[in-house]
Design a protein around this motif. Structure first.
Motif, short mmCIF file in Angstrom:
data_model
loop_
_atom_site.label_atom_id
_atom_site.label_comp_id
_atom_site.label_asym_id
_atom_site.label_seq_id
_atom_site.Cartn_x
_atom_site.Cartn_y
_atom_site.Cartn_z
N LEU A 67 0.83 -1.21 0.00
CA LEU A 67 0.00 0.00 0.00
C LEU A 67 0.86 1.26 0.00
N GLU A 68 1.96 1.23 0.76
CA GLU A 68 2.84 2.39 0.78
C GLU A 68 3.44 2.63 -0.60
N GLU A 69 3.83 1.53 -1.25
CA GLU A 69 4.36 1.68 -2.61
C GLU A 69 3.30 2.25 -3.55
N ALA A 70 2.06 1.69 -3.42
CA ALA A 70 0.98 2.21 -4.26
C ALA A 70 0.69 3.67 -3.95
N LEU A 71 0.77 4.02 -2.62
CA LEU A 71 0.52 5.40 -2.24
C LEU A 71 1.59 6.32 -2.80
N ASP A 72 2.84 5.87 -2.74
CA ASP A 72 3.92 6.69 -3.31
C ASP A 72 3.71 6.88 -4.81
N ALA A 73 3.35 5.78 -5.48
CA ALA A 73 3.10 5.90 -6.92
C ALA A 73 1.93 6.83 -7.18
N SER A 74 0.87 6.69 -6.32
CA SER A 74 -0.30 7.55 -6.50
C SER A 74 0.05 9.01 -6.25
N ARG A 109 1.85 10.21 -9.22
CA ARG A 109 0.91 10.50 -10.31
C ARG A 109 0.09 11.74 -10.00
N ASP A 110 -0.27 11.90 -8.71
CA ASP A 110 -1.06 13.07 -8.33
C ASP A 110 -0.28 14.36 -8.56
N LYS A 111 1.03 14.31 -8.22
CA LYS A 111 1.84 15.50 -8.46
C LYS A 111 1.92 15.80 -9.96
N GLU A 112 2.10 14.73 -10.73
CA GLU A 112 2.14 14.94 -12.18
C GLU A 112 0.81 15.48 -12.68
N SER A 113 -0.30 14.91 -12.12
CA SER A 113 -1.63 15.40 -12.53
C SER A 113 -1.82 16.86 -12.13
N GLN A 114 -1.38 17.19 -10.90
CA GLN A 114 -1.51 18.58 -10.47
C GLN A 114 -0.71 19.52 -11.36
N ASN A 115 0.49 19.04 -11.73
CA ASN A 115 1.28 19.88 -12.64
C ASN A 115 0.56 20.06 -13.97
#
Length: 342
Positions: free
Chosen positions: A156-163, A166-172
């Motif tokens: 879950l931590e790995e998935a959270l880090d990936a998310s 992705r969220d930072k990329e999406s926000q950008n």
């Protein structure tokens, strides 16, 4: 006389040797009994520990008997006293022996009870061992579950880090799209402002410098008397003529403005602060809204696209003049046209 005494002594029976033999036999018997008693006492002392006091008493009695025997040898005590003392000592020794036997039996019973309790404790210990074994098994299962949960948590931590990545990329991307959208909106606003200026310039040229039609900011303001009678929402012929001009300008403008610009013409109805008196409307809200709707419906009948029109009623709550005069009331009774975005 000496001869006579000697003869009497020769003729008399000598009892002393027999007495000595009997006494020796008795002494040997006593010594044997004492030896037996000592052996019994030794075994009892070996079997029953912690009875030093009784042994000391017996030793004291044996010492007394020994002393009595020595005194008998010296002739200080009579044989009957010695025998009675020996019997008394023997009886005391027997009673002491019986008491010791009772103590031994009591200890044996206590030992049996202790063995029973030991067996019970053994059973309880076995039960505790079984419980401990079950607890250990449960602990092992829990450890396995904890290990599985830790693995899941790591995943879950790995998935959270990936998310989060992705969220930072999406926000950008969103920020970039937002900035681009803002630029596009600004361009659209500039275009709409240009078309609004063109529309208002055309209306000014068509309508001329009439006192009952004026421009206030980004709005065309028509006095209500141009379109309606007092307290009514039915368009007058003069008002229809004015709206024909507005409709023609709107239709021409609709052809020029790109389709992607979501523009609308908002028609706002306003009244003065005085309440309505007629039976057709319950309040100034109804009257202002009905007048705006009448204007919109007439423009639609002239060919203006319905999706480009909005009707709004403001009653008396957006006055241009707050004075309580006829002139102020007249200014506040108005229809406003505003070219804006949807």
């Amino acid at each position: 006389m000496a001869l006579a005494r000697g003869r009497r002594s020769e003729g008399a029976f000598n009892y002393w040797p027999g007495f000595v033999d009997a006494l020796s036999t008795l002494v040997l018997s006593i010594v044997f009994l004492l030896s037996v008693f000592l052996v019994v006492q030794f075994f009892l002392s070996q079997e029953v520990t912690g009875k030093d006091k009784a042994l000391e008493q017996l030793n004291a009695k044996i010492a007394q008997l020994t002393e009595l025997l020595s005194l008998e040898k010296l002739g200080k005590l009579s044989l009957d006293d010695q025998v009675s003392q020996l019997k008394a000592g023997l009886a005391s020794a027997e009673s002491e022996r019986d008491r010791m036997k009772g103590l031994y039996e009591g200890l044996a019973n206590a030992g049996n009870d202790a063995q029973g309790k030991t067996a019970e404790l053994g059973k309880a210990l076995d039960s505790e061992k079984a419980v401990s074994a079950r607890a250990l098994a449960q602990i092992e299962v829990l450890n396995q579950q904890i290990s599985a949960l830790r693995r899941q948590l790591a995943a879950l931590e790995e998935a959270l880090d990936a998310s989060e990545k992705r969220d930072k990329e999406s926000q950008n991307r969103i920020a970039d799209l937002g900035s681009r959208l803002n630029v596009a909106l600004a361009q659209r606003v500039q275009e709409l402002s240009r078309y609004r200026s063109e529309f208002f310039g055309r209306l000014r040229a068509i309508l001329g410098n009439r006192p009952d039609i004026r421009v206030v900011g980004d709005r065309f303001v028509f006095q209500s008397e141009v379109f309606f009678d007092t307290g009514q929402a039915t368009l007058l012929p003069e008002g229809r003529a004015e709206l024909d001009t507005v409709a023609a300008a709107l239709i021409e403008l609709d052809k020029k403005i790109p389709a992607e610009i979501a523009w609308v013409l908002r028609v706002d109805g306003h009244t003065d602060v005085r309440p309505v008196n007629g039976p057709n409307f319950k309040s100034n809200w109804d009257l202002s809204s009905a007048r705006a709707i009448s204007v919109v419906q007439y423009l639609i009948s002239l060919g203006v696209p319905a999706q480009r029109l909005v009707a709004a009623g403001f009653a008396e709550f957006q006055p241009l003049d707050t004075a309580n005069t006829e002139e102020a009331y007249k200014r506040n009774r108005r229809i406003e046209l505003k070219l804006t975005e949807r």
